[in-house]
Design a protein around this motif. Sequence first.
Motif, PDB file in Angstrom:
ATOM      1  N   UNK A  49      20.591  37.790  20.596  1.00  0.00           N
ATOM      2  CA  UNK A  49      21.286  36.508  20.509  1.00  0.00           C
ATOM      3  C   UNK A  49      20.922  35.796  19.203  1.00  0.00           C
ATOM      4  N   UNK A  50      19.645  35.794  18.879  1.00  0.00           N
ATOM      5  CA  UNK A  50      19.192  35.134  17.649  1.00  0.00           C
ATOM      6  C   UNK A  50      19.813  35.812  16.423  1.00  0.00           C
ATOM      7  N   UNK A  51      19.824  37.139  16.422  1.00  0.00           N
ATOM      8  CA  UNK A  51      20.408  37.879  15.294  1.00  0.00           C
ATOM      9  C   UNK A  51      21.899  37.557  15.158  1.00  0.00           C
ATOM     10  N   UNK A  52      22.598  37.466  16.264  1.00  0.00           N
ATOM     11  CA  UNK A  52      24.021  37.116  16.238  1.00  0.00           C
ATOM     12  C   UNK A  52      24.221  35.730  15.654  1.00  0.00           C
ATOM     13  N   UNK A  53      23.394  34.794  16.067  1.00  0.00           N
ATOM     14  CA  UNK A  53      23.484  33.435  15.524  1.00  0.00           C
ATOM     15  C   UNK A  53      23.239  33.421  14.022  1.00  0.00           C
ATOM     16  N   UNK A  54      22.248  34.189  13.587  1.00  0.00           N
ATOM     17  CA  UNK A  54      21.921  34.210  12.159  1.00  0.00           C
ATOM     18  C   UNK A  54      23.064  34.781  11.326  1.00  0.00           C
ATOM     19  N   UNK A  55      23.728  35.796  11.831  1.00  0.00           N
ATOM     20  CA  UNK A  55      24.822  36.400  11.064  1.00  0.00           C
ATOM     21  C   UNK A  55      26.061  35.516  11.051  1.00  0.00           C
ATOM     22  N   UNK A  56      26.135  34.554  11.964  1.00  0.00           N
ATOM     23  CA  UNK A  56      27.320  33.685  12.007  1.00  0.00           C
ATOM     24  C   UNK A  56      27.099  32.363  11.275  1.00  0.00           C
ATOM     25  N   UNK A  57      26.048  32.277  10.451  1.00  0.00           N
ATOM     26  CA  UNK A  57      25.773  31.062   9.674  1.00  0.00           C
ATOM     27  C   UNK A  57      26.062  31.332   8.202  1.00  0.00           C
ATOM     28  N   UNK A  58      27.307  31.202   7.804  1.00  0.00           N
ATOM     29  CA  UNK A  58      27.607  31.482   6.395  1.00  0.00           C
ATOM     30  C   UNK A  58      26.935  30.477   5.470  1.00  0.00           C
ATOM     31  N   UNK A  59      26.408  30.999   4.385  1.00  0.00           N
ATOM     32  CA  UNK A  59      25.808  30.136   3.376  1.00  0.00           C
ATOM     33  C   UNK A  59      24.372  29.736   3.628  1.00  0.00           C
ATOM     34  N   UNK A  60      23.787  30.139   4.760  1.00  0.00           N
ATOM     35  CA  UNK A  60      22.385  29.796   5.013  1.00  0.00           C
ATOM     36  C   UNK A  60      21.510  30.755   4.220  1.00  0.00           C
ATOM     37  N   UNK A  61      20.446  30.227   3.618  1.00  0.00           N
ATOM     38  CA  UNK A  61      19.617  31.064   2.737  1.00  0.00           C
ATOM     39  C   UNK A  61      18.754  32.076   3.488  1.00  0.00           C
ATOM     40  N   UNK A  62      18.566  31.892   4.779  1.00  0.00           N
ATOM     41  CA  UNK A  62      17.697  32.789   5.550  1.00  0.00           C
ATOM     42  C   UNK A  62      18.507  33.992   6.035  1.00  0.00           C
ATOM     43  N   UNK A  63      18.308  35.156   5.422  1.00  0.00           N
ATOM     44  CA  UNK A  63      19.086  36.319   5.836  1.00  0.00           C
ATOM     45  C   UNK A  63      18.590  36.899   7.168  1.00  0.00           C
ATOM     46  N   UNK A  64      19.497  37.488   7.943  1.00  0.00           N
ATOM     47  CA  UNK A  64      19.105  38.100   9.216  1.00  0.00           C
ATOM     48  C   UNK A  64      18.015  39.161   9.063  1.00  0.00           C
ATOM     49  N   UNK A  65      17.888  39.742   7.877  1.00  0.00           N
ATOM     50  CA  UNK A  65      16.866  40.775   7.654  1.00  0.00           C
ATOM     51  C   UNK A  65      15.450  40.232   7.817  1.00  0.00           C
ATOM     52  N   UNK A  66      15.273  38.909   7.747  1.00  0.00           N
ATOM     53  CA  UNK A  66      13.932  38.338   7.896  1.00  0.00           C
ATOM     54  C   UNK A  66      13.559  38.036   9.349  1.00  0.00           C
ATOM     55  N   UNK A  67      14.488  38.226  10.268  1.00  0.00           N
ATOM     56  CA  UNK A  67      14.196  37.936  11.676  1.00  0.00           C
ATOM     57  C   UNK A  67      13.007  38.750  12.189  1.00  0.00           C
ATOM     58  N   UNK A  68      12.979  40.025  11.875  1.00  0.00           N
ATOM     59  CA  UNK A  68      11.891  40.877  12.373  1.00  0.00           C
ATOM     60  C   UNK A  68      10.531  40.392  11.890  1.00  0.00           C
ATOM     61  N   UNK A  69      10.450  39.963  10.629  1.00  0.00           N
ATOM     62  CA  UNK A  69       9.160  39.493  10.112  1.00  0.00           C
ATOM     63  C   UNK A  69       8.732  38.223  10.841  1.00  0.00           C
ATOM     64  N   UNK A  70       9.686  37.370  11.186  1.00  0.00           N
ATOM     65  CA  UNK A  70       9.344  36.153  11.920  1.00  0.00           C
ATOM     66  C   UNK A  70       8.881  36.491  13.341  1.00  0.00           C
ATOM     67  N   UNK A  71       9.587  37.392  13.991  1.00  0.00           N
ATOM     68  CA  UNK A  71       9.200  37.776  15.357  1.00  0.00           C
ATOM     69  C   UNK A  71       7.815  38.420  15.375  1.00  0.00           C
ATOM     70  N   UNK A  72       7.492  39.161  14.316  1.00  0.00           N
ATOM     71  CA  UNK A  72       6.180  39.824  14.242  1.00  0.00           C
ATOM     72  C   UNK A  72       5.030  38.830  14.182  1.00  0.00           C
ATOM     73  N   UNK A  73       5.210  37.726  13.471  1.00  0.00           N
ATOM     74  CA  UNK A  73       4.092  36.784  13.320  1.00  0.00           C
ATOM     75  C   UNK A  73       4.121  35.643  14.346  1.00  0.00           C
ATOM     76  N   UNK A  74       5.194  35.564  15.128  1.00  0.00           N
ATOM     77  CA  UNK A  74       5.323  34.485  16.103  1.00  0.00           C
ATOM     78  C   UNK A  74       4.179  34.504  17.115  1.00  0.00           C
ATOM     79  N   UNK A  75       3.504  33.374  17.231  1.00  0.00           N
ATOM     80  CA  UNK A  75       2.462  33.186  18.238  1.00  0.00           C
ATOM     81  C   UNK A  75       2.976  32.109  19.196  1.00  0.00           C
ATOM     82  N   UNK A  76       3.395  32.511  20.416  1.00  0.00           N
ATOM     83  CA  UNK A  76       3.913  31.522  21.361  1.00  0.00           C
ATOM     84  C   UNK A  76       2.881  30.440  21.663  1.00  0.00           C
ATOM     85  N   UNK A  77       3.377  29.330  22.188  1.00  0.00           N
ATOM     86  CA  UNK A  77       2.466  28.251  22.575  1.00  0.00           C
ATOM     87  C   UNK A  77       1.395  28.777  23.527  1.00  0.00           C
ATOM     88  N   UNK A  78       0.189  28.306  23.325  1.00  0.00           N
ATOM     89  CA  UNK A  78      -0.923  28.682  24.189  1.00  0.00           C
ATOM     90  C   UNK A  78      -1.100  27.611  25.261  1.00  0.00           C
TER      91      UNK A  78
END
Length: 157
Positions: free
Chosen positions: A103-132
């Motif tokens: 769902x997140x990847x779909x949202x990212x690809x449907x945002x024309x002109x946003x500087x954050x490319x969908x290719x960076x999603x994996x790197x964000x998911x890798x470092x994400x630390x959920x709330x403790x």
Amino acid sequence: MGVSGSGKSTVGAMLAAHDGVPFLEGDAYHPPANVSKMSAGIPLDDDDRAGWLASLAGEIRTAREQGHGLVLSCSSLKRRYRDLLRDADPALRFVHLAGPRELIATRMTSRPGHYMPPSLLESQLRILEPLEPDETGLTLDITLAPQALVERITASA
């Protein structure tokens, strides 16, 4: 808080309007070098984020000192980033907008002109630390409509 494409800006703006407080888009505080790096598909590192987080903490501190509320959209992917922001206001609450990668990847690809490319999603998911458990906040499912998310946030306040 959450990865790019999780709905932070949409939900944040709606929450701020509901509460009658200012909304700050955290992405607007990135220096040009960070935007260039992300636009090129290069993930930011902790050094890249340091000045950005300091700017956001300054906005939070100012709101606290002036005694008014504030809603800020910010990825806050790591606990230490949230701790830096919480130092500016110990009463700071986080809302982690989380959901399916697809769902997140779909949202990212449907945002024309946003500087954050969908290719960076994996790197964000890798470092994400959920709330403790000791962090003040809640985690919400982004498959819910934005208005439903705002209602859950305000009900938990």
